[in-house]
Every structure is written in structure tokens, then in C-alpha cells.
Design a protein around this motif. Sequence first.
Motif, PDB file in Angstrom:
ATOM      1  N   VAL A 119       0.847  -1.189   0.000  1.00 25.86           N
ATOM      2  CA  VAL A 119       0.000   0.000   0.000  1.00 25.86           C
ATOM      3  C   VAL A 119       0.881   1.237   0.000  1.00 25.86           C
ATOM      4  CG1 VAL A 119      -1.685   1.291   1.382  1.00 25.86           C
ATOM      5  CG2 VAL A 119      -1.842  -1.198   1.251  1.00 25.86           C
ATOM      6  N   GLU A 120       0.478   2.233  -0.774  1.00 23.22           N
ATOM      7  CA  GLU A 120       1.177   3.515  -0.764  1.00 23.22           C
ATOM      8  C   GLU A 120       0.515   4.395   0.296  1.00 23.22           C
ATOM      9  OE1 GLU A 120       3.118   6.717  -3.808  1.00 23.22           O
ATOM     10  OE2 GLU A 120       1.346   5.639  -4.481  1.00 23.22           O
ATOM     11  N   LEU A 121       1.210   4.581   1.415  1.00 21.16           N
ATOM     12  CA  LEU A 121       0.669   5.376   2.514  1.00 21.16           C
ATOM     13  C   LEU A 121       0.917   6.866   2.321  1.00 21.16           C
ATOM     14  CD1 LEU A 121       1.600   3.213   5.628  1.00 21.16           C
ATOM     15  CD2 LEU A 121      -0.587   3.343   4.426  1.00 21.16           C
ATOM     16  N   ALA A 122       1.932   7.197   1.563  1.00 20.68           N
ATOM     17  CA  ALA A 122       2.284   8.587   1.259  1.00 20.68           C
ATOM     18  C   ALA A 122       3.119   8.560  -0.014  1.00 20.68           C
ATOM     19  CB  ALA A 122       3.069   9.205   2.419  1.00 20.68           C
ATOM     20  N   VAL A 123       3.422   9.720  -0.542  1.00 21.14           N
ATOM     21  CA  VAL A 123       4.247   9.787  -1.748  1.00 21.14           C
ATOM     22  C   VAL A 123       5.574   9.078  -1.479  1.00 21.14           C
ATOM     23  CG1 VAL A 123       5.452  11.349  -3.321  1.00 21.14           C
ATOM     24  CG2 VAL A 123       3.165  11.938  -2.470  1.00 21.14           C
ATOM     25  N   ASP A 124       5.896   8.149  -2.345  1.00 21.68           N
ATOM     26  CA  ASP A 124       7.152   7.391  -2.242  1.00 21.68           C
ATOM     27  C   ASP A 124       7.270   6.597  -0.945  1.00 21.68           C
ATOM     28  OD1 ASP A 124       8.026   8.279  -4.731  1.00 21.68           O
ATOM     29  OD2 ASP A 124       8.933  10.073  -3.872  1.00 21.68           O
ATOM     30  N   LEU A 125       6.145   6.163  -0.392  1.00 19.04           N
ATOM     31  CA  LEU A 125       6.186   5.331   0.817  1.00 19.04           C
ATOM     32  C   LEU A 125       5.224   4.163   0.638  1.00 19.04           C
ATOM     33  CD1 LEU A 125       7.202   4.758   3.660  1.00 19.04           C
ATOM     34  CD2 LEU A 125       5.349   6.203   4.526  1.00 19.04           C
ATOM     35  N   ARG A 126       5.782   3.050   0.180  1.00 19.60           N
ATOM     36  CA  ARG A 126       5.000   1.827  -0.038  1.00 19.60           C
ATOM     37  C   ARG A 126       5.451   0.779   0.976  1.00 19.60           C
ATOM     38  NH1 ARG A 126       1.986   2.047  -4.393  1.00 19.60           N
ATOM     39  NH2 ARG A 126       1.702  -0.194  -4.535  1.00 19.60           N
ATOM     40  N   VAL A 127       4.488   0.209   1.678  1.00 21.35           N
ATOM     41  CA  VAL A 127       4.787  -0.801   2.691  1.00 21.35           C
ATOM     42  C   VAL A 127       3.801  -1.958   2.579  1.00 21.35           C
ATOM     43  CG1 VAL A 127       5.807   0.843   4.320  1.00 21.35           C
ATOM     44  CG2 VAL A 127       3.363   0.334   4.441  1.00 21.35           C
ATOM     45  N   LEU A 128       4.190  -3.102   3.118  1.00 22.36           N
ATOM     46  CA  LEU A 128       3.283  -4.242   3.196  1.00 22.36           C
ATOM     47  C   LEU A 128       2.355  -4.042   4.394  1.00 22.36           C
ATOM     48  CD1 LEU A 128       5.507  -7.398   2.527  1.00 22.36           C
ATOM     49  CD2 LEU A 128       3.778  -6.379   1.020  1.00 22.36           C
ATOM     50  N   ILE A 129       1.064  -4.180   4.146  1.00 24.34           N
ATOM     51  CA  ILE A 129       0.044  -4.083   5.189  1.00 24.34           C
ATOM     52  C   ILE A 129      -0.597  -5.462   5.320  1.00 24.34           C
ATOM     53  CG2 ILE A 129      -2.177  -3.029   5.809  1.00 24.34           C
ATOM     54  CD1 ILE A 129      -0.047  -0.945   5.826  1.00 24.34           C
ATOM     55  N   ALA A 130      -0.733  -5.928   6.541  1.00 23.05           N
ATOM     56  CA  ALA A 130      -1.376  -7.230   6.769  1.00 23.05           C
ATOM     57  C   ALA A 130      -2.775  -7.218   6.164  1.00 23.05           C
ATOM     58  CB  ALA A 130      -1.456  -7.515   8.271  1.00 23.05           C
ATOM     59  N   SER A 131      -3.191  -8.360   5.647  1.00 21.07           N
ATOM     60  CA  SER A 131      -4.532  -8.467   5.081  1.00 21.07           C
ATOM     61  C   SER A 131      -5.575  -8.152   6.160  1.00 21.07           C
ATOM     62  CB  SER A 131      -4.771  -9.877   4.529  1.00 21.07           C
ATOM     63  OG  SER A 131      -4.951 -10.794   5.590  1.00 21.07           O
ATOM     64  N   LEU A 132      -6.733  -7.710   5.710  1.00 18.25           N
ATOM     65  CA  LEU A 132      -7.813  -7.404   6.651  1.00 18.25           C
ATOM     66  C   LEU A 132      -8.162  -8.639   7.472  1.00 18.25           C
ATOM     67  CD1 LEU A 132      -9.876  -5.469   7.824  1.00 18.25           C
ATOM     68  CD2 LEU A 132     -11.332  -5.906   5.818  1.00 18.25           C
ATOM     69  N   ASP A 133      -8.227  -9.811   6.836  1.00 20.89           N
ATOM     70  CA  ASP A 133      -8.523 -11.044   7.578  1.00 20.89           C
ATOM     71  C   ASP A 133      -7.455 -11.328   8.627  1.00 20.89           C
ATOM     72  OD1 ASP A 133     -10.947 -11.604   6.307  1.00 20.89           O
ATOM     73  OD2 ASP A 133     -10.006 -12.821   4.751  1.00 20.89           O
ATOM     74  N   ASP A 134      -6.195 -11.062   8.302  1.00 18.46           N
ATOM     75  CA  ASP A 134      -5.119 -11.296   9.267  1.00 18.46           C
ATOM     76  C   ASP A 134      -5.166 -10.298  10.421  1.00 18.46           C
ATOM     77  OD1 ASP A 134      -4.113 -13.585   8.096  1.00 18.46           O
ATOM     78  OD2 ASP A 134      -2.585 -12.525   6.941  1.00 18.46           O
ATOM     79  N   VAL A 135      -5.508  -9.055  10.133  1.00 17.59           N
ATOM     80  CA  VAL A 135      -5.637  -8.070  11.216  1.00 17.59           C
ATOM     81  C   VAL A 135      -6.737  -8.525  12.168  1.00 17.59           C
ATOM     82  CG1 VAL A 135      -6.154  -5.668  11.814  1.00 17.59           C
ATOM     83  CG2 VAL A 135      -4.769  -6.171   9.798  1.00 17.59           C
ATOM     84  N   ILE A 136      -7.855  -8.979  11.613  1.00 20.89           N
ATOM     85  CA  ILE A 136      -8.959  -9.485  12.449  1.00 20.89           C
ATOM     86  C   ILE A 136      -8.491 -10.696  13.248  1.00 20.89           C
ATOM     87  CG2 ILE A 136     -11.228 -10.602  12.370  1.00 20.89           C
ATOM     88  CD1 ILE A 136     -11.829  -8.747   9.898  1.00 20.89           C
ATOM     89  N   ARG A 137      -7.777 -11.604  12.601  1.00 20.07           N
ATOM     90  CA  ARG A 137      -7.268 -12.814  13.269  1.00 20.07           C
ATOM     91  C   ARG A 137      -6.361 -12.449  14.447  1.00 20.07           C
ATOM     92  NH1 ARG A 137      -2.810 -16.898  11.027  1.00 20.07           N
ATOM     93  NH2 ARG A 137      -2.441 -15.184   9.592  1.00 20.07           N
ATOM     94  N   MET A 138      -5.458 -11.484  14.252  1.00 17.81           N
ATOM     95  CA  MET A 138      -4.558 -11.075  15.333  1.00 17.81           C
ATOM     96  C   MET A 138      -5.319 -10.411  16.475  1.00 17.81           C
ATOM     97  SD  MET A 138      -1.169  -9.713  13.324  1.00 17.81           S
ATOM     98  CE  MET A 138      -1.964  -9.117  11.831  1.00 17.81           C
ATOM     99  N   LYS A 139      -6.297  -9.578  16.134  1.00 19.37           N
ATOM    100  CA  LYS A 139      -7.091  -8.908  17.174  1.00 19.37           C
ATOM    101  C   LYS A 139      -7.880  -9.941  17.975  1.00 19.37           C
ATOM    102  CE  LYS A 139      -6.226  -4.512  16.291  1.00 19.37           C
ATOM    103  NZ  LYS A 139      -5.544  -3.680  17.277  1.00 19.37           N
ATOM    104  N   ARG A 140      -8.442 -10.920  17.298  1.00 17.67           N
ATOM    105  CA  ARG A 140      -9.187 -11.991  18.001  1.00 17.67           C
ATOM    106  C   ARG A 140      -8.256 -12.752  18.943  1.00 17.67           C
ATOM    107  NH1 ARG A 140     -12.806 -13.530  13.236  1.00 17.67           N
ATOM    108  NH2 ARG A 140     -14.749 -12.597  13.905  1.00 17.67           N
ATOM    109  N   ALA A 141      -7.079 -13.092  18.457  1.00 17.35           N
ATOM    110  CA  ALA A 141      -6.135 -13.874  19.261  1.00 17.35           C
ATOM    111  C   ALA A 141      -5.638 -13.082  20.466  1.00 17.35           C
ATOM    112  CB  ALA A 141      -4.952 -14.334  18.402  1.00 17.35           C
ATOM    113  N   ALA A 142      -5.435 -11.775  20.316  1.00 20.81           N
ATOM    114  CA  ALA A 142      -4.975 -10.943  21.440  1.00 20.81           C
ATOM    115  C   ALA A 142      -6.055 -10.868  22.518  1.00 20.81           C
ATOM    116  CB  ALA A 142      -4.589  -9.553  20.950  1.00 20.81           C
ATOM    117  N   ASP A 143      -7.303 -10.792  22.108  1.00 22.85           N
ATOM    118  CA  ASP A 143      -8.472 -10.918  22.982  1.00 22.85           C
ATOM    119  C   ASP A 143      -8.497  -9.942  24.164  1.00 22.85           C
ATOM    120  OD1 ASP A 143     -10.988 -12.052  23.448  1.00 22.85           O
ATOM    121  OD2 ASP A 143     -10.174 -13.403  24.960  1.00 22.85           O
TER     122      ASP A 143
END
Length: 166
Positions: A119-143
Motif C-alpha cells: 500500500v502507498e501510505l504517502a508519496v514514495d512510501l510503499r509498505v506491506l500491510i497485513a490483510s484485513l482477515d489477518d488483522v482481524i485474526r490477530m485482534k481476536r487472538a490478542a483478545d
Amino acid sequence: MIAEFDPLRALRVLLEHGVRFVVIGGIAGRAWGSPTITNDLDLCYERSIQNREALARALVSLGATLRGAPEELPFILDARTIGLGDSFTFETSAGPLDCLGIPSGTAGYKDLASRATEVELAVDLRVLIASLDDVIRMKRAADRAKDRIEVEILEAVKRRREDTGL
């Protein structure tokens, strides 16, 4: 040190040092459309020795210190120390930064990177963002209470994205 939260600057420093990571947590949620505001940057880092060395250099460049630790506590910020632990919470010149080797509910970097989106978060700043399903999975696991609330929000974001074809 309490610094103004500037996650884009922190991400740029990490990339300048060649750190391999996936953005997780609140910033990832925001990238997918969550309205929740976060005050820290969470990332899952790849745990090879080369990447731990790059991460240590980036953290030193950001003036990282252990969050909540007494100032007199000896702490050597290097690849060996990072290798001896898994998850670290830092205060940096760009604000709070949490570095997790194996976030709750995942098998770590390879697991998350395989489904992540660049994802391009700003000009010339592209980073890998966890998938939406993975973000949900991590939030569920943190509980934690705040994570349970965020799961509800992220599930609504997911439904809206599916309904609108995003």
C-alpha cells in the motif's frame, strides 16, 4: 522520551535500513478503512539475522528505548538482543513503535507477508500491510477488551468492502 507520533517517518527509516516487515495493528486497520485512531505503530518483522541487524540499525537511528523500562536498565539494542526476544515495545523519536516477531494468532512474518498487500501510505512510501482477515485474526487472538471492540469494527469494514466490491 515522549515524541510526537509520526508513523510515516518511522516507516521511512525502517525502509531506508532495508528492514523486512509487515505493518499490523491499528495502522493496518486504518489502511483497510477502520475509523479507529491509533497512537502507535505495530509491525511484524522477519527474524533472520540480516533483518534483525537492519532492524537494530533502524531502531538506533530512531533513538529507540524500551517503553516503560527504568532508564538505568541495561539494554543493548542489537541483532543478538532482538533474537533473544520476540516482541519489543519502544519509544522512538517518531513515537511508540511495537516490533513483534510472532504476533498473536500468526506464525510470524512469512505467514503475514504471504497475504499482505503493498500500500502507498504517502508519496514514495510503499509498505506491506497485513490483510484485513489477518488483522482481524490477530485482534481476536490478542483478545483484549479494545481488540474485541476493534474486531467488531473491522468485521463491519470487511462487510462494507465486500458489499461495495472493494
